[in-house]
Design an enzyme around this catalytic site. Structure first.
Site, mmCIF file in Angstrom:
data_model
loop_
_atom_site.group_PDB
_atom_site.id
_atom_site.type_symbol
_atom_site.label_atom_id
_atom_site.label_comp_id
_atom_site.label_asym_id
_atom_site.label_seq_id
_atom_site.Cartn_x
_atom_site.Cartn_y
_atom_site.Cartn_z
ATOM 1 N N HIS A 57 3.893 0.858 5.687
ATOM 2 C CA HIS A 57 3.581 1.665 6.858
ATOM 3 C C HIS A 57 4.393 1.305 8.105
ATOM 4 C CE1 HIS A 57 0.526 2.750 4.065
ATOM 5 N NE2 HIS A 57 -0.065 1.564 4.134
ATOM 6 N N PRO B 78 2.394 -7.733 0.000
ATOM 7 C CA PRO B 78 1.284 -8.570 0.445
ATOM 8 C C PRO B 78 -0.081 -8.154 -0.087
ATOM 9 C CG PRO B 78 2.174 -7.260 2.269
ATOM 10 C CD PRO B 78 3.133 -7.149 1.116
ATOM 11 N N ASN B 79 -0.836 -9.161 -0.453
ATOM 12 C CA ASN B 79 -2.232 -9.062 -0.873
ATOM 13 C C ASN B 79 -2.414 -8.515 -2.283
ATOM 14 O OD1 ASN B 79 -3.340 -9.982 1.691
ATOM 15 N ND2 ASN B 79 -2.584 -8.034 2.507
ATOM 16 N N TYR C 185 -9.204 -0.929 -5.235
ATOM 17 C CA TYR C 185 -8.054 -1.315 -6.062
ATOM 18 C C TYR C 185 -8.416 -1.646 -7.508
ATOM 19 C CZ TYR C 185 -5.853 -1.552 -1.484
ATOM 20 O OH TYR C 185 -5.376 -1.230 -0.235
ATOM 21 N N ARG D 192 -9.818 -8.295 -4.498
ATOM 22 C CA ARG D 192 -9.657 -7.636 -3.204
ATOM 23 C C ARG D 192 -10.194 -6.207 -3.272
ATOM 24 N NH1 ARG D 192 -3.957 -4.938 -1.490
ATOM 25 N NH2 ARG D 192 -4.532 -4.511 0.658
ATOM 26 N N HIS E 245 1.538 3.323 -4.982
ATOM 27 C CA HIS E 245 0.317 2.877 -4.318
ATOM 28 C C HIS E 245 -0.843 3.093 -5.266
ATOM 29 C CE1 HIS E 245 2.472 2.251 -0.686
ATOM 30 N NE2 HIS E 245 3.003 3.442 -0.817
ATOM 31 N N ILE E 246 -1.621 2.055 -5.438
ATOM 32 C CA ILE E 246 -2.753 2.109 -6.360
ATOM 33 C C ILE E 246 -3.797 3.102 -5.842
ATOM 34 C CG2 ILE E 246 -4.639 0.724 -7.326
ATOM 35 C CD1 ILE E 246 -2.643 -1.732 -6.902
ATOM 36 N N SER E 247 -4.056 3.022 -4.565
ATOM 37 C CA SER E 247 -5.058 3.900 -3.951
ATOM 38 C C SER E 247 -4.402 5.198 -3.478
ATOM 39 C CB SER E 247 -5.709 3.189 -2.757
ATOM 40 O OG SER E 247 -4.741 2.957 -1.739
ATOM 41 N N ALA F 213 0.917 -3.130 2.701
ATOM 42 C CA ALA F 213 0.851 -2.636 4.086
ATOM 43 C C ALA F 213 2.219 -2.532 4.756
ATOM 44 C CB ALA F 213 -0.073 -3.532 4.912
ATOM 45 N N GLU G 87 8.237 4.237 -5.309
ATOM 46 C CA GLU G 87 7.164 3.572 -4.556
ATOM 47 C C GLU G 87 5.823 3.885 -5.219
ATOM 48 O OE1 GLU G 87 7.508 3.543 -0.243
ATOM 49 O OE2 GLU G 87 5.483 4.352 -0.147
ATOM 50 N N ARG H 143 -2.267 4.842 6.972
ATOM 51 C CA ARG H 143 -1.756 4.690 5.606
ATOM 52 C C ARG H 143 -1.031 5.938 5.118
ATOM 53 N NH1 ARG H 143 -4.178 -0.176 3.879
ATOM 54 N NH2 ARG H 143 -6.213 -0.455 4.834
ATOM 55 N N ASN I 176 5.572 -1.619 -4.898
ATOM 56 C CA ASN I 176 4.384 -1.411 -4.076
ATOM 57 C C ASN I 176 4.521 -2.341 -2.871
ATOM 58 O OD1 ASN I 176 1.952 -1.206 -2.824
ATOM 59 N ND2 ASN I 176 0.725 -1.307 -4.695
ATOM 60 N N ARG J 150 -7.382 7.803 2.970
ATOM 61 C CA ARG J 150 -7.855 6.598 3.659
ATOM 62 C C ARG J 150 -7.537 6.704 5.156
ATOM 63 N NH1 ARG J 150 -5.897 1.521 0.488
ATOM 64 N NH2 ARG J 150 -7.550 0.572 1.756
ATOM 65 N N ASP K 72 15.573 -0.547 5.131
ATOM 66 C CA ASP K 72 17.003 -0.840 5.167
ATOM 67 C C ASP K 72 17.450 -1.590 3.909
ATOM 68 O OD1 ASP K 72 17.348 0.430 7.559
ATOM 69 O OD2 ASP K 72 17.417 -1.393 8.776
HETATM 70 C C1 DQA Z 1 -1.490 -0.077 -1.170
HETATM 71 C C2 DQA Z 1 -1.909 0.788 0.026
HETATM 72 C C3 DQA Z 1 -1.578 0.112 1.333
HETATM 73 O O1 DQA Z 1 -2.014 0.904 2.430
HETATM 74 C C4 DQA Z 1 -2.290 -1.222 1.430
HETATM 75 O O2 DQA Z 1 -1.945 -1.878 2.611
HETATM 76 C C5 DQA Z 1 -2.055 -2.089 0.244
HETATM 77 C C6 DQA Z 1 -2.063 -1.476 -1.082
HETATM 78 C C7 DQA Z 1 -1.936 0.535 -2.502
HETATM 79 O O3 DQA Z 1 -1.433 0.073 -3.531
HETATM 80 O O4 DQA Z 1 -2.783 1.423 -2.539
HETATM 81 O O5 DQA Z 1 -1.935 -3.285 0.347
HETATM 82 O O6 DQA Z 1 -0.068 -0.164 -1.184
#
Ligand code: DQA
Length: 143
Positions: free
Chosen positions: A79, A9-10, A22, A17, A99-101, A76, A97, A110, A73, A106, A86
């Protein structure tokens, strides 16, 4: 080697965003960059992005027997989605996995990843390069 790059998502809003977190590069630009990276290494890559948990679960199920690795990725969902945990455990396709950040710098929530235990490893805080680092693991470092 055939990769599925799966974004939750997002992540379709990359570039718009929270660019301070990001970066300024769009999702489309990320995909183009990863395609170039994969082809330069003689690999193939396909992309799925969804804002819906069920669609991500379906994409993981459909990856069985089709892809050699998933670069994931979960956004959210990382978390709190035991359903994604599963799903990853239900298939034999290995996942890393991403994560960009740097999620550890943070908010407290997270820092927890419920999906990471089903992954080979996790990359975080390296910006969009993290996707290439994860692909590089499968291309070069995997025993
Ligand atoms: C994220 C980190 C997550 O906490 C956040 O909800 C995202 C992006 C990252 O790529 O840093 O949507 O997965």
């Amino acid at each position: 080697m055939k990769f599925l790059v799966l974004n939750g998502p997002n992540l379709n809003l990359l570039g718009q965003r929270e660019p301070g977190v990001y970066g300024a590069e769009s999702y489309e630009s990320l995909c183009a960059r990863l395609k170039t990276f994969a082809h330069a290494h003689g690999a193939e890559v396909e992309f799925v992005q969804s804002n819906h948990e069920g669609a991500l679960i379906d994409a993981i199920h459909a990856a069985q027997g089709v892809y050699d690795a998933i670069i994931f990725n979960p956004g959210a969902f990382t978390h709190y989605s035991y359903a994604l945990l599963d799903a990853l455990k239900a298939v034999s396709v290995p996942a890393v996995e991403v994560h960009i950040s740097n999620v550890h710098r943070r908010e407290e929530f997270r820092r927890v990843s419920v999906t990471a235990p089903a992954c080979v490893g996790q990359v975080c805080g390296l910006g969009l390069y993290g996707y290439e680092a994860a692909m590089g693991y499968f291309l070069e470092a995997q025993p």
